[in-house]
Design a protein around this motif. Structure first.
Motif, PDB file in Angstrom:
ATOM      1  N   THR A  33      20.586  18.014  50.466  1.00 26.63           N
ATOM      2  CA  THR A  33      19.266  18.105  51.097  1.00 26.63           C
ATOM      3  C   THR A  33      18.266  17.180  50.393  1.00 26.63           C
ATOM      4  O   THR A  33      18.518  16.714  49.280  1.00 26.63           O
ATOM      5  CB  THR A  33      18.730  19.558  51.076  1.00 26.63           C
ATOM      6  OG1 THR A  33      18.245  19.865  49.774  1.00 26.63           O
ATOM      7  CG2 THR A  33      19.797  20.574  51.461  1.00 26.63           C
ATOM      8  N   GLY A  34      17.142  16.958  51.048  1.00 22.43           N
ATOM      9  CA  GLY A  34      16.106  16.135  50.427  1.00 22.43           C
ATOM     10  C   GLY A  34      15.298  15.374  51.450  1.00 22.43           C
ATOM     11  O   GLY A  34      15.513  15.504  52.665  1.00 22.43           O
ATOM     12  N   ASP A  35      14.357  14.557  50.955  1.00 21.28           N
ATOM     13  CA  ASP A  35      13.456  13.843  51.869  1.00 21.28           C
ATOM     14  C   ASP A  35      13.876  12.387  52.084  1.00 21.28           C
ATOM     15  O   ASP A  35      13.067  11.538  52.418  1.00 21.28           O
ATOM     16  CB  ASP A  35      12.003  13.922  51.377  1.00 21.28           C
ATOM     17  CG  ASP A  35      11.801  13.337  49.995  1.00 21.28           C
ATOM     18  OD1 ASP A  35      12.805  12.971  49.338  1.00 21.28           O
ATOM     19  OD2 ASP A  35      10.641  13.241  49.552  1.00 21.28           O
ATOM     20  N   ILE A  58       9.434  19.767  58.675  1.00 21.51           N
ATOM     21  CA  ILE A  58      10.256  19.340  57.529  1.00 21.51           C
ATOM     22  C   ILE A  58      11.225  18.267  58.002  1.00 21.51           C
ATOM     23  O   ILE A  58      11.555  18.187  59.197  1.00 21.51           O
ATOM     24  CB  ILE A  58      11.025  20.518  56.879  1.00 21.51           C
ATOM     25  CG1 ILE A  58      12.002  21.176  57.873  1.00 21.51           C
ATOM     26  CG2 ILE A  58      10.068  21.548  56.299  1.00 21.51           C
ATOM     27  CD1 ILE A  58      13.022  22.079  57.198  1.00 21.51           C
ATOM     28  N   GLN A  76      16.046  18.420  54.948  1.00 21.25           N
ATOM     29  CA  GLN A  76      15.449  19.335  53.975  1.00 21.25           C
ATOM     30  C   GLN A  76      15.865  20.782  54.224  1.00 21.25           C
ATOM     31  O   GLN A  76      16.198  21.174  55.336  1.00 21.25           O
ATOM     32  CB  GLN A  76      13.922  19.210  54.016  1.00 21.25           C
ATOM     33  CG  GLN A  76      13.431  17.888  53.453  1.00 21.25           C
ATOM     34  CD  GLN A  76      11.927  17.849  53.298  1.00 21.25           C
ATOM     35  OE1 GLN A  76      11.191  18.021  54.276  1.00 21.25           O
ATOM     36  NE2 GLN A  76      11.469  17.626  52.087  1.00 21.25           N
ATOM     37  N   SER A  77      15.808  21.562  53.142  1.00 18.20           N
ATOM     38  CA  SER A  77      16.074  22.989  53.247  1.00 18.20           C
ATOM     39  C   SER A  77      14.759  23.702  53.537  1.00 18.20           C
ATOM     40  O   SER A  77      13.796  23.558  52.786  1.00 18.20           O
ATOM     41  CB  SER A  77      16.678  23.481  51.927  1.00 18.20           C
ATOM     42  OG  SER A  77      16.521  24.877  51.817  1.00 18.20           O
ATOM     43  N   GLU A 103      13.463  25.941  50.809  1.00 20.61           N
ATOM     44  CA  GLU A 103      13.063  25.179  49.620  1.00 20.61           C
ATOM     45  C   GLU A 103      11.658  24.607  49.770  1.00 20.61           C
ATOM     46  O   GLU A 103      10.938  24.429  48.802  1.00 20.61           O
ATOM     47  CB  GLU A 103      14.013  23.990  49.422  1.00 20.61           C
ATOM     48  CG  GLU A 103      15.289  24.298  48.700  1.00 20.61           C
ATOM     49  CD  GLU A 103      15.060  24.523  47.215  1.00 20.61           C
ATOM     50  OE1 GLU A 103      14.462  23.671  46.557  1.00 20.61           O
ATOM     51  OE2 GLU A 103      15.495  25.576  46.728  1.00 20.61           O
ATOM     52  N   GLU A 104      11.304  24.275  50.995  1.00 23.59           N
ATOM     53  CA  GLU A 104      10.075  23.514  51.225  1.00 23.59           C
ATOM     54  C   GLU A 104       8.886  24.361  51.663  1.00 23.59           C
ATOM     55  O   GLU A 104       7.748  23.975  51.444  1.00 23.59           O
ATOM     56  CB  GLU A 104      10.313  22.422  52.289  1.00 23.59           C
ATOM     57  CG  GLU A 104      11.460  21.472  51.982  1.00 23.59           C
ATOM     58  CD  GLU A 104      11.268  20.719  50.674  1.00 23.59           C
ATOM     59  OE1 GLU A 104      10.117  20.440  50.297  1.00 23.59           O
ATOM     60  OE2 GLU A 104      12.289  20.427  50.016  1.00 23.59           O
ATOM     61  N   ARG A 162      11.926  21.967  62.093  1.00 17.34           N
ATOM     62  CA  ARG A 162      12.718  20.855  61.534  1.00 17.34           C
ATOM     63  C   ARG A 162      12.630  19.671  62.486  1.00 17.34           C
ATOM     64  O   ARG A 162      12.782  19.827  63.702  1.00 17.34           O
ATOM     65  CB  ARG A 162      14.188  21.292  61.376  1.00 17.34           C
ATOM     66  CG  ARG A 162      15.106  20.206  60.794  1.00 17.34           C
ATOM     67  CD  ARG A 162      16.557  20.682  60.684  1.00 17.34           C
ATOM     68  NE  ARG A 162      16.652  21.868  59.858  1.00 17.34           N
ATOM     69  CZ  ARG A 162      16.647  21.887  58.524  1.00 17.34           C
ATOM     70  NH1 ARG A 162      16.596  20.750  57.859  1.00 17.34           N
ATOM     71  NH2 ARG A 162      16.722  23.016  57.854  1.00 17.34           N
ATOM     72  N   GLY A 180      10.053  13.768  54.391  1.00 15.69           N
ATOM     73  CA  GLY A 180       9.600  14.979  53.712  1.00 15.69           C
ATOM     74  C   GLY A 180       8.832  15.942  54.585  1.00 15.69           C
ATOM     75  O   GLY A 180       8.580  15.675  55.772  1.00 15.69           O
TER      76      GLY A 180
END
Lengths: 94, 254
Positions: free
Chosen positions: A34-36, B50, B54-55, B58-59, B74, B80
């Motif tokens: 995961t991530g941006d 998001i 991304q999770s 998490e965000e 999503r 981001g």
């Protein structure tokens, strides 16, 4: 064992890996990347996650495998790369 | 005669609807049913989108979002988490093969951001593109952008901040602990700016949208003609909203 890492790719994006691994045999049971970051096409991240299941947690093996998947599927990353991905996975190990 | 592209104004939609419209327009363009399209839109209620990878947990602090009535969704694009409140959001949909769009993804980000930069110039704001996906003014971010390419079609959407409430933003976004949160808020205040902050006055959405319209027309040497979603696009919007963006399966994918 379940573990997580947060790794800022140098000159790239923030990578967060969720790893479930077999400590005894040093194998990946499950992984969520995961991530941006950006990946083209987006579906390839699912593909990489599936292909890494059962892979031995050794840097050279992981890097080789990830590079092969990138090449075979003509994947383009922005803010992420094979080396950074490998590093992120390794940072999960306790 | 200049090439004509379609311009859509679709204000005050939910997060699910907004993301579904972008996808429906992408689909229609990939099928050759509509010309390249630029859309200007806003979010009602305020929302967090998001990035595709991304999770959600998490965000976003889902409980706080629910408390404040902030939507979350999503996107189909990477990048981001973005808090959408006081901003103009744009999207552009165009074939990958269009001569105005560089084949190279990074170059195409720069090209499309060029339209936003020209638009800001019409509001007397000098800005510049900073790879990977930001536009900055005096070193501070005013616009974030994200692109996907599906079915040989480019979709890029992004924000132009008209105002910013960093404290509310960080109530909804998940940050590890309070100390870091304070530091982050201070840090983000240093790194983010808005049209209101720069000009020292409120600028209406209509004025920002008009400036951005001219920005796109100049950057791509085209004319934007006001239009509306086709019947097929509306049907696809409803379908994508129902089958993807409003579902727990989609939003909690990671």
């Amino acid at each position: 064992m379940k573990s997580k890492s947060v790794y800022k790719i140098p000159n790239g994006k923030l990578l967060k890996i969720f790893l479930d691994y077999d400590e005894k045999n040093n194998l990946i049971n499950d992984i969520s990347i995961t991530g941006d970051f950006f990946a083209y096409p987006e579906e390839v991240i699912d593909l990489i996650e599936n292909d890494l299941i059962g892979t031995k947690l050794e840097k050279s093996i992981l890097l080789k495998k990830i590079n092969l998947i990138i090449k075979e599927n003509d994947i383009k990353f922005i803010g992420l790369n094979a080396k950074g991905l490998t590093q992120g996975i390794f940072m999960c190990l306790k | 005669m200049k090439e004509q592209w379609r311009l859509l104004h679709t204000e005050n939609n939910s997060a699910y609807r907004n993301m579904a419209i972008d996808w429906a327009v992408l689909k229609a363009n990939s099928e050759g049913k509509i010309p390249p399209t630029v859309r200007f839109y806003t979010w009602k209620p305020s929302a967090i989108s998001i990035g595709y990878f991304q999770s959600l947990n998490e965000e976003i602090d889902i409980d706080i979002c629910k408390k404040y009535g902030v939507d979350y969704v999503r996107r189909i694009t990477g990048g981001g988490a973005v808090y959408h409140e006081n901003e103009l959001t744009y999207s552009i949909v165009i074939p990958e093969s269009h001569p105005q769009i560089p084949k190279n993804i990074m170059e195409s980000y720069g090209r499309i951001c060029g339209a936003i930069i020209k638009g800001l110039k019409h509001l007397s704001i000098e800005s510049s593109y900073v790879p990977i996906n930001d536009i900055i003014v005096d070193g501070k971010k005013i616009s974030g952008n994200a692109q996907t390419r599906k079915s040989k079609t480019v979709l890029q959407h992004g924000t132009v901040l008209t105002d910013v409430n960093v404290n509310k933003m960080f109530s909804c976004l998940r940050v590890p602990d309070e100390k870091i949160k304070d530091k982050l808020i201070a840090d983000v205040k240093q790194r983010v700016t808005s049209i209101k902050h720069i000009l020292g006055e409120e600028v209406t959405f209509a004025k920002v949208a008009q400036a951005m319209k001219v920005g796109f027309e100049e950057e791509f040497n085209i004319e934007l003609e006001e239009g509306s979603l086709t019947k097929q696009e509306l049907e696809d919007t409803m379908r994508f909203e129902k089958e993807y963006f409003s579902t727990k399966e989609w939003n909690h994918k990671k």
